[in-house]
Write an enzyme that holds these catalytic residues in place. Structure first.
Site, PDB file in Angstrom:
ATOM      1  N   ASP A  18      -0.065 -13.295   7.044  1.00  0.00           N
ATOM      2  CA  ASP A  18      -1.351 -12.717   6.643  1.00  0.00           C
ATOM      3  C   ASP A  18      -2.441 -13.233   7.579  1.00  0.00           C
ATOM      4  O   ASP A  18      -2.472 -14.400   7.957  1.00  0.00           O
ATOM      5  CB  ASP A  18      -1.664 -13.095   5.188  1.00  0.00           C
ATOM      6  CG  ASP A  18      -2.756 -12.228   4.599  1.00  0.00           C
ATOM      7  OD1 ASP A  18      -2.459 -11.444   3.678  1.00  0.00           O
ATOM      8  OD2 ASP A  18      -3.926 -12.324   5.053  1.00  0.00           O
ATOM      9  N   ASN A  20      -0.324  -6.721  -5.424  1.00  0.00           N
ATOM     10  CA  ASN A  20      -1.562  -6.197  -5.987  1.00  0.00           C
ATOM     11  C   ASN A  20      -1.458  -4.678  -6.055  1.00  0.00           C
ATOM     12  O   ASN A  20      -0.997  -4.035  -5.105  1.00  0.00           O
ATOM     13  CB  ASN A  20      -2.753  -6.612  -5.120  1.00  0.00           C
ATOM     14  CG  ASN A  20      -3.017  -8.106  -5.190  1.00  0.00           C
ATOM     15  OD1 ASN A  20      -2.909  -8.707  -6.263  1.00  0.00           O
ATOM     16  ND2 ASN A  20      -3.334  -8.717  -4.067  1.00  0.00           N
ATOM     17  N   GLN A  63      -6.249  -4.579  -4.550  1.00  0.00           N
ATOM     18  CA  GLN A  63      -5.418  -4.038  -3.464  1.00  0.00           C
ATOM     19  C   GLN A  63      -6.316  -3.420  -2.401  1.00  0.00           C
ATOM     20  O   GLN A  63      -7.077  -2.489  -2.688  1.00  0.00           O
ATOM     21  CB  GLN A  63      -4.423  -2.992  -3.985  1.00  0.00           C
ATOM     22  CG  GLN A  63      -3.512  -2.479  -2.867  1.00  0.00           C
ATOM     23  CD  GLN A  63      -2.523  -1.409  -3.326  1.00  0.00           C
ATOM     24  OE1 GLN A  63      -2.509  -1.004  -4.492  1.00  0.00           O
ATOM     25  NE2 GLN A  63      -1.699  -0.939  -2.411  1.00  0.00           N
ATOM     26  N   VAL A  83      -5.104  -2.683   0.990  1.00  0.00           N
ATOM     27  CA  VAL A  83      -4.362  -1.860   1.955  1.00  0.00           C
ATOM     28  C   VAL A  83      -3.403  -0.949   1.182  1.00  0.00           C
ATOM     29  O   VAL A  83      -2.513  -1.441   0.469  1.00  0.00           O
ATOM     30  CB  VAL A  83      -3.576  -2.741   2.953  1.00  0.00           C
ATOM     31  CG1 VAL A  83      -2.824  -1.881   3.952  1.00  0.00           C
ATOM     32  CG2 VAL A  83      -4.512  -3.702   3.679  1.00  0.00           C
ATOM     33  N   HIS A 106       2.858  -3.891  -0.242  1.00  0.00           N
ATOM     34  CA  HIS A 106       3.129  -5.166   0.430  1.00  0.00           C
ATOM     35  C   HIS A 106       3.321  -6.251  -0.605  1.00  0.00           C
ATOM     36  O   HIS A 106       2.627  -6.298  -1.614  1.00  0.00           O
ATOM     37  CB  HIS A 106       2.011  -5.537   1.417  1.00  0.00           C
ATOM     38  CG  HIS A 106       0.630  -5.414   0.868  1.00  0.00           C
ATOM     39  ND1 HIS A 106       0.002  -4.198   0.682  1.00  0.00           N
ATOM     40  CD2 HIS A 106      -0.256  -6.345   0.450  1.00  0.00           C
ATOM     41  CE1 HIS A 106      -1.210  -4.386   0.192  1.00  0.00           C
ATOM     42  NE2 HIS A 106      -1.381  -5.692   0.033  1.00  0.00           N
ATOM     43  N   HIS A 112       3.038 -10.161  -1.182  1.00  0.00           N
ATOM     44  CA  HIS A 112       2.543 -11.429  -0.666  1.00  0.00           C
ATOM     45  C   HIS A 112       3.567 -12.504  -1.016  1.00  0.00           C
ATOM     46  O   HIS A 112       4.017 -12.590  -2.158  1.00  0.00           O
ATOM     47  CB  HIS A 112       1.219 -11.819  -1.337  1.00  0.00           C
ATOM     48  CG  HIS A 112       0.072 -10.895  -1.078  1.00  0.00           C
ATOM     49  ND1 HIS A 112      -0.926 -11.179  -0.172  1.00  0.00           N
ATOM     50  CD2 HIS A 112      -0.262  -9.694  -1.630  1.00  0.00           C
ATOM     51  CE1 HIS A 112      -1.824 -10.210  -0.174  1.00  0.00           C
ATOM     52  NE2 HIS A 112      -1.446  -9.286  -1.053  1.00  0.00           N
TER      53      HIS A 112
END
Ligand code: 5GP
Length: 115
Positions: free
Chosen positions: A31, A88, A95, A97, A101, A103
């Site tokens: 990240d 998220n 969220q 993006v 994804h 994390h």
């Protein structure tokens, strides 16, 4: 044709990222704004906008991602100390993006409940 998402561009190598794992289905990179000593993002190549929009057709893809979490966490030395996996979904979760994804956070003690 829709414009590529930020994470598609990272998968395709059009935007640089510190990639720690890549295969034909997914890739995992650091990240850009880490919230823990180890903060990775694991993304599918397929631009699924969110976990909530996954369908039964995505079952193999989701299983692949979940299995890679453990593999990557072990490789990053997180298996013994522990780590957290966060997805998220939508505005209340922050969220940012619109490309699924996961994390992967570790390397320090993580608080619970999250903020
Ligand atoms: P979200 O809030 O959508 O769950 O998480 C998006 C994450 O993507 C954030 O943790 C943010 O720091 C990360 N991020 C945003 N842009 C980039 C980028 O260009 N490169 C990398 N490596 N991470 C990014």
């Amino acid at each position: 044709m829709n414009e590529k998402t930020l994470f598609e561009k990272i998968y395709d190598g059009e935007i640089p990222a510190a990639i720690v794992y890549k295969d034909d289905v997914c890739c995992c990179f650091r990240d850009i704004d880490p919230q823990a000593p180890v903060h990775l993002l694991l993304i599918p190549r397929k631009p699924l906008p969110s976990i909530e929009q996954a369908t039964p057709d995505d079952a193999a893809l989701l299983a692949h991602l979940m299995l890679k979490v453990g593999e990557i966490a072990r490789e990053q030395g997180l298996a013994k100390s522990g780590f957290r996996v966060v997805i998220n979904n939508g505005p209340d979760a922050g969220q940012a993006v619109p490309h699924l994804h996961l994390h992967i956070l570790g390397g320090r003690s993580l608080q619970w409940p999250p903020g």
